[in-house]
Write a protein that holds these residues in place. Structure first.
Motif, PDB file in Angstrom:
ATOM      1  N   TYR A 111      94.220  86.699  25.442  1.00 39.46           N
ATOM      2  CA  TYR A 111      92.607  86.522  25.681  1.00 39.46           C
ATOM      3  C   TYR A 111      91.879  87.666  25.329  1.00 39.46           C
ATOM      4  N   SER A 112      92.330  88.750  25.877  1.00 36.58           N
ATOM      5  CA  SER A 112      91.568  90.189  25.427  1.00 36.58           C
ATOM      6  C   SER A 112      91.378  90.422  24.131  1.00 36.58           C
ATOM      7  N   LEU A 113      92.353  90.081  23.122  1.00 35.06           N
ATOM      8  CA  LEU A 113      92.378  90.322  21.875  1.00 35.06           C
ATOM      9  C   LEU A 113      91.150  89.314  21.314  1.00 35.06           C
ATOM     10  N   LEU A 114      91.291  88.091  21.700  1.00 36.48           N
ATOM     11  CA  LEU A 114      90.601  87.306  21.058  1.00 36.48           C
ATOM     12  C   LEU A 114      89.052  87.277  21.320  1.00 36.48           C
ATOM     13  N   THR A 115      88.637  87.959  22.508  1.00 39.76           N
ATOM     14  CA  THR A 115      87.320  88.188  23.018  1.00 39.76           C
ATOM     15  C   THR A 115      87.117  89.561  22.827  1.00 39.76           C
ATOM     16  N   GLY A 116      87.842  90.383  22.164  1.00 39.79           N
ATOM     17  CA  GLY A 116      87.498  91.939  22.009  1.00 39.79           C
ATOM     18  C   GLY A 116      86.777  92.218  20.945  1.00 39.79           C
ATOM     19  N   LYS A 172      81.992  73.278  28.946  1.00 38.23           N
ATOM     20  CA  LYS A 172      81.454  73.982  28.026  1.00 38.23           C
ATOM     21  C   LYS A 172      82.091  74.781  26.871  1.00 38.23           C
ATOM     22  N   SER A 173      81.969  74.638  25.482  1.00 38.57           N
ATOM     23  CA  SER A 173      82.928  75.396  24.572  1.00 38.57           C
ATOM     24  C   SER A 173      82.289  76.654  24.255  1.00 38.57           C
ATOM     25  N   THR A 174      82.412  77.620  25.097  1.00 35.21           N
ATOM     26  CA  THR A 174      82.209  79.205  24.889  1.00 35.21           C
ATOM     27  C   THR A 174      83.435  79.763  24.017  1.00 35.21           C
ATOM     28  N   VAL A 175      83.117  81.189  23.500  1.00 28.75           N
ATOM     29  CA  VAL A 175      84.275  81.691  23.166  1.00 28.75           C
ATOM     30  C   VAL A 175      85.296  82.188  24.264  1.00 28.75           C
ATOM     31  N   ASP A 176      84.769  82.517  25.611  1.00 31.14           N
ATOM     32  CA  ASP A 176      85.415  82.794  26.687  1.00 31.14           C
ATOM     33  C   ASP A 176      86.175  81.741  27.031  1.00 31.14           C
ATOM     34  N   GLN A 177      85.581  80.457  27.187  1.00 33.40           N
ATOM     35  CA  GLN A 177      86.494  79.360  27.607  1.00 33.40           C
ATOM     36  C   GLN A 177      87.478  79.065  26.680  1.00 33.40           C
ATOM     37  N   GLN A 178      87.305  79.164  25.404  1.00 32.72           N
ATOM     38  CA  GLN A 178      88.334  78.514  24.257  1.00 32.72           C
ATOM     39  C   GLN A 178      89.508  79.662  24.287  1.00 32.72           C
ATOM     40  N   ALA A 179      89.102  81.120  24.495  1.00 34.11           N
ATOM     41  CA  ALA A 179      90.208  82.078  24.692  1.00 34.11           C
ATOM     42  C   ALA A 179      90.945  81.726  25.924  1.00 34.11           C
ATOM     43  N   LYS A 180      90.476  81.693  27.095  1.00 33.25           N
ATOM     44  CA  LYS A 180      91.298  81.452  27.986  1.00 33.25           C
ATOM     45  C   LYS A 180      92.109  80.283  28.020  1.00 33.25           C
ATOM     46  N   ASP A 181      91.745  79.055  27.328  1.00 32.26           N
ATOM     47  CA  ASP A 181      92.532  77.735  27.379  1.00 32.26           C
ATOM     48  C   ASP A 181      93.647  77.957  26.228  1.00 32.26           C
ATOM     49  N   VAL A 182      93.544  78.445  25.241  1.00 24.72           N
ATOM     50  CA  VAL A 182      94.494  78.695  24.100  1.00 24.72           C
ATOM     51  C   VAL A 182      95.493  79.842  24.851  1.00 24.72           C
ATOM     52  N   SER A 183      95.134  80.586  25.403  1.00 22.24           N
ATOM     53  CA  SER A 183      96.029  81.754  26.004  1.00 22.24           C
ATOM     54  C   SER A 183      96.862  80.841  27.068  1.00 22.24           C
ATOM     55  N   ALA A 184      96.495  80.038  27.780  1.00 17.75           N
ATOM     56  CA  ALA A 184      97.281  79.423  28.803  1.00 17.75           C
ATOM     57  C   ALA A 184      98.017  78.240  28.053  1.00 17.75           C
ATOM     58  N   PHE A 185      97.604  77.942  27.084  1.00 16.89           N
ATOM     59  CA  PHE A 185      98.366  76.905  26.241  1.00 16.89           C
ATOM     60  C   PHE A 185      99.584  77.532  25.628  1.00 16.89           C
ATOM     61  N   LEU A 186      99.391  79.020  24.986  1.00 17.79           N
ATOM     62  CA  LEU A 186     100.405  79.542  24.381  1.00 17.79           C
ATOM     63  C   LEU A 186     101.556  80.127  25.273  1.00 17.79           C
ATOM     64  N   MET A 187     101.015  80.205  26.662  1.00 16.64           N
ATOM     65  CA  MET A 187     101.860  80.787  27.633  1.00 16.64           C
ATOM     66  C   MET A 187     102.689  79.746  28.130  1.00 16.64           C
ATOM     67  N   TRP A 188     102.184  78.283  28.301  1.00 18.69           N
ATOM     68  CA  TRP A 188     103.076  77.068  28.263  1.00 18.69           C
ATOM     69  C   TRP A 188     104.057  76.949  27.429  1.00 18.69           C
ATOM     70  N   ALA A 189     103.709  77.089  25.853  1.00 19.95           N
ATOM     71  CA  ALA A 189     104.476  76.962  24.910  1.00 19.95           C
ATOM     72  C   ALA A 189     105.612  77.890  24.926  1.00 19.95           C
ATOM     73  N   ALA A 190     105.409  79.210  25.319  1.00 17.98           N
ATOM     74  CA  ALA A 190     106.402  80.305  25.612  1.00 17.98           C
ATOM     75  C   ALA A 190     107.419  79.953  26.632  1.00 17.98           C
ATOM     76  N   GLU A 191     107.010  79.474  27.613  1.00 16.39           N
ATOM     77  CA  GLU A 191     107.829  79.129  28.868  1.00 16.39           C
ATOM     78  C   GLU A 191     107.423  77.862  29.631  1.00 16.39           C
ATOM     79  N   PRO A 192     107.889  76.801  28.740  1.00 18.22           N
ATOM     80  CA  PRO A 192     107.369  75.273  29.376  1.00 18.22           C
ATOM     81  C   PRO A 192     108.037  74.890  30.589  1.00 18.22           C
ATOM     82  N   LYS A 193     109.186  75.565  30.957  1.00 22.47           N
ATOM     83  CA  LYS A 193     109.804  75.131  32.449  1.00 22.47           C
ATOM     84  C   LYS A 193     109.544  76.114  33.368  1.00 22.47           C
ATOM     85  N   LEU A 194     108.301  76.797  33.426  1.00 26.90           N
ATOM     86  CA  LEU A 194     107.932  77.778  34.177  1.00 26.90           C
ATOM     87  C   LEU A 194     107.962  77.109  35.763  1.00 26.90           C
ATOM     88  N   GLU A 195     107.355  75.959  35.651  1.00 27.28           N
ATOM     89  CA  GLU A 195     107.155  75.449  37.014  1.00 27.28           C
ATOM     90  C   GLU A 195     108.319  74.951  37.487  1.00 27.28           C
TER      91      GLU A 195
END
Length: 281
Positions: free
Chosen positions: A161-166, A225-248
């Motif tokens: 997230y920080s990289l995408l918004t930095g 609302k599709s802001t840079v901040d929102q897009q960065a948060k959402d894709v970061s969460a998606f990539l966290m899920w992709a890396a650990e889909p069995k987290l829950e």
């Protein structure tokens, strides 16, 4: 006297070296509040769906995610999970998503290389045929596979997230070469490109990827609302899920194990008290 001078010079050298090293370090990732944090945290399915759309429409042009299968999108805890479809291969959303992709295959009759519509059993195809092709299309840089990116990078989703918004304009005195972009959250050492005071080297480094996000770049189906901040948060969460889909599931199992150990410890203590109650210690 010479010994004292040597010690002073060594200390001064360490101080200067420490300053240069500190200057070369990237900024600490921003601390983002994620729904999946903590022992009882869960993925926000709506956020994962938005994050998948950002990956599909923006990131997948350069970045592969070859360890993730389409059917994983419909697994429990995934972006398109539905209790109605216990087998994610039967999930209609997963099937529809897979059909939007083409994967390489071999014609069983002729042996020729072909392309066919993907199925839920296929993995996400890479955007380039091989590493040389990927580098040739990205100025010599190799875009990393995103399957485990959120676990492979220090800071995880906070770092992404920080990289995408930095991204912002480089400070005066920093020479940015062709195909390079300054980002204070990117690890690197900018000493060689810095013409200012040696103790004022900017934090961060250069990255080959230009800022990939901008306001309104992706339209979210849920009206968010599709802001840079929102897009960065959402894709970061998606990539966290992709890396650990069995987290829950892992968190639930951990809670059950801890509860079992507590009960077992209580039973052991009660047994100990009963067996040795008439014995002196």
């Amino acid at each position: 006297m010479l010994r004292k001078l040597s010690i002073i010079a060594a200390v001064a050298g360490l101080m200067v070296g420490g300053q240069a090293l500190a200057a070369g370090h990237p900024h600490k990732p921003k601390d983002v509040a994620w729904s999946f944090e903590g022992p009882f945290g869960k993925f926000d399915q709506a956020q994962l769906q938005r994050g998948y759309k950002v990956y599909r429409e923006v990131c997948s042009a350069c970045h592969s995610m070859t360890l993730v299968s389409f059917r994983n999108l419909g697994d429990k805890g995934g972006p398109f999970y539905s209790a109605e479809y216990k087998n994610s291969n039967d999930n209609p959303w997963v099937k529809a998503i897979a059909k939007d992709y083409e994967v390489a295959d071999i014609d069983s009759e002729t042996g020729d290389a072909i392309k066919r519509p993907a199925t839920s059993a296929d993995r996400f195809p890479a955007p380039f045929a091989n590493e040389p092709a990927a580098r040739a299309n990205n100025g010599g840089a190799l875009p990393p596979d995103m399957s485990l990116l959120a676990k492979a990078r220090t800071g995880g989703p906070d770092y992404i997230y920080s990289l995408l918004t930095g991204y912002h304009e480089p400070p005066a005195g920093l020479k940015v070469g062709p195909g390079q972009h300054y980002n204070p959250y990117m690890p690197g050492d900018l000493t060689a490109a810095w013409s200012g005071p040696h103790d004022k080297v900017p934090a961060g480094g250069f990255i080959a990827m230009a800022a990939p996000l901008k306001d309104g770049l992706v339209t979210f189906d849920d009206g968010t609302k599709s802001t840079v901040d929102q897009q960065a948060k959402d894709v970061s969460a998606f990539l966290m899920w992709a890396a650990e889909p069995k987290l829950e599931e892992r968190k639930k199992m951990g809670f059950v194990v801890i509860l079992y150990l507590l009960l077992f410890s209580g039973l052991l203590y009660a047994s100990y008290r009963k067996v040795w109650k008439n014995e002196s210690h």
